[in-house]
Write a protein that holds these residues in place. Structure first.
Motif, PDB file in Angstrom:
ATOM      1  N   TRP A 123      16.014  27.934 -16.471  1.00  0.00           N
ATOM      2  CA  TRP A 123      15.181  29.132 -16.550  1.00  0.00           C
ATOM      3  C   TRP A 123      15.289  29.878 -15.227  1.00  0.00           C
ATOM      4  CZ3 TRP A 123       9.126  28.877 -16.400  1.00  0.00           C
ATOM      5  CH2 TRP A 123       8.593  30.171 -16.536  1.00  0.00           C
TER       6      TRP A 123
ATOM      7  N   LEU B 261      14.200  33.075 -12.999  1.00  0.00           N
ATOM      8  CA  LEU B 261      13.226  34.144 -12.841  1.00  0.00           C
ATOM      9  C   LEU B 261      13.789  35.121 -11.823  1.00  0.00           C
ATOM     10  CD1 LEU B 261      11.547  31.346 -13.432  1.00  0.00           C
ATOM     11  CD2 LEU B 261       9.604  32.823 -13.026  1.00  0.00           C
TER      12      LEU B 261
ATOM     13  N   TRP C  56      13.074  37.485 -17.019  1.00  0.00           N
ATOM     14  CA  TRP C  56      13.363  36.072 -17.224  1.00  0.00           C
ATOM     15  C   TRP C  56      14.637  35.906 -18.028  1.00  0.00           C
ATOM     16  CZ3 TRP C  56       8.134  33.551 -19.100  1.00  0.00           C
ATOM     17  CH2 TRP C  56       7.103  33.900 -18.215  1.00  0.00           C
TER      18      TRP C  56
ATOM     19  N   SER D  40       7.521  37.116 -21.192  1.00  0.00           N
ATOM     20  CA  SER D  40       6.260  36.386 -21.077  1.00  0.00           C
ATOM     21  C   SER D  40       5.284  36.915 -22.116  1.00  0.00           C
ATOM     22  CB  SER D  40       5.678  36.565 -19.676  1.00  0.00           C
ATOM     23  OG  SER D  40       4.360  36.076 -19.621  1.00  0.00           O
TER      24      SER D  40
ATOM     25  N   TYR E 286       6.340  32.964 -11.232  1.00  0.00           N
ATOM     26  CA  TYR E 286       7.213  33.520 -10.193  1.00  0.00           C
ATOM     27  C   TYR E 286       6.529  33.468  -8.825  1.00  0.00           C
ATOM     28  CZ  TYR E 286      10.448  36.683  -7.826  1.00  0.00           C
ATOM     29  OH  TYR E 286      11.349  37.227  -6.960  1.00  0.00           O
TER      30      TYR E 286
END
Length: 287
Positions: free
Chosen positions: A161, A163, A169, A204, A222
């Motif tokens: 993942w 960020l 993302w 998100s 983050y």
């Protein structure tokens, strides 16, 4: 016995000190019991229907498993679970938060747990999905059409993942079978799809995580991790980002009706660790 009043969205709830401290420290004890802010009543602009279940939890009742028939009028199970999870985080009720997860995420048999009611949707292991039969009549994967996209929910593990910023993302599935499934789904819904795609766009949407054993919502990840991660610069990806390895992820796969738009991964809940990759995915150093 001293009583404390909590006004939630215009509805008054009364608690004893034993109630308030049952799942503490929390936001209620912080405001009602602290010496500096001691007061007998406090107001929160939250939904009283959801807080009613929080009040039962604080009074020692077992509210799980939640079933649709016991919910307030007008709620569906999916939305109620999401709102209850959000408010468990808002009020800093860690005991409640950890009580929610075993019932609605990652059990031995998702179908047996009935993570959401079957007439709405069921979360399945992503690797058990047949991409070519991903449609609403399928018995295993229920899809919901919402406005401009189709949504299906799954769980999986072993995901990178990235960020790039607090609202940008990207996800890469390290399990080869996961990658195959995603590419087949993409090809099934949009024949012109690029089969060389490795990273999938993420958004998100009320997500909650345990990152480095710290509980946080998606918007906080983050900020909580950027200073703990070394800047990462990858070949053909000329920017710095925070990289997290997700051990487990419950996510919603959004398939836009517009064939020119990519698949979108919307995380719901996950466990992960901040980490650094050096040159390749084979060498990993954890904080």
């Amino acid at each position: 016995m001293e009583e404390y009043k909590v006004n939630v969205g215009g509805r008054i709830f009364q608690f004893s000190i034993d109630n308030l401290t049952r799942d503490s420290p929390n936001l209620l004890t912080e405001h009602l019991l602290s010496v500096s802010e001691s007061q007998d009543e406090i107001f929160f602009d939250r939904d009283p229907d959801v807080f009613e279940f929080i009040a039962k939890h604080l009074r020692g009742y077992n509210i799980f498993p939640l079933i649709k028939e016991n919910l307030p009028v007008g709620w569906n199970l999916c939305n109620f679970i999401q709102c209850l999870t959000q408010d468990a985080c808002f009020f800093n009720l860690k005991g409640l938060f950890f009580s929610i997860r075993p019932f609605y995420y990652f059990g031995a048999s998702p179908a047996a747990i009935d993570i959401f009611s079957r007439e709405e949707k069921i979360v399945f292991n992503f690797q058990k999905v047949n991409p070519t039969t991903l449609h609403i009549e399928n018995d295993d994967v229920m899809l919901i059409v919402q406005d401009k996209h189709i949504k299906a929910e799954f769980f999986t593990g072993n995901i990178v993942w990235d960020l790039i910023s607090d609202n940008n993302w990207e996800f890469k599935f390290l399990n080869n079978l996961d990658n195959v499934i995603l590419k087949k789904i993409s090809k099934e819904f949009r024949p012109q799809a690029d089969q060389n795609v490795e990273y999938y766009i993420g958004e998100s949407d009320g997500a909650f995580f345990s990152i480095d054993d710290i509980e946080m919502n998606g918007n906080e990840v983050y900020d909580h991790t950027v200073e703990r991660s070394f800047p990462l610069q990858q070949t053909n990806r000329p920017f710095f980002c925070v990289r997290i390895w997700l051990k487990k992820l419950v996510f919603s796969l959004r398939i836009p009706n517009d064939p020119n738009k990519p698949l979108i991964i919307v995380p719901i809940w996950g466990i992960g660790f901040t980490q650094i990759y050096h040159k390749s995915l084979k060498y990993v150093k954890f904080f």
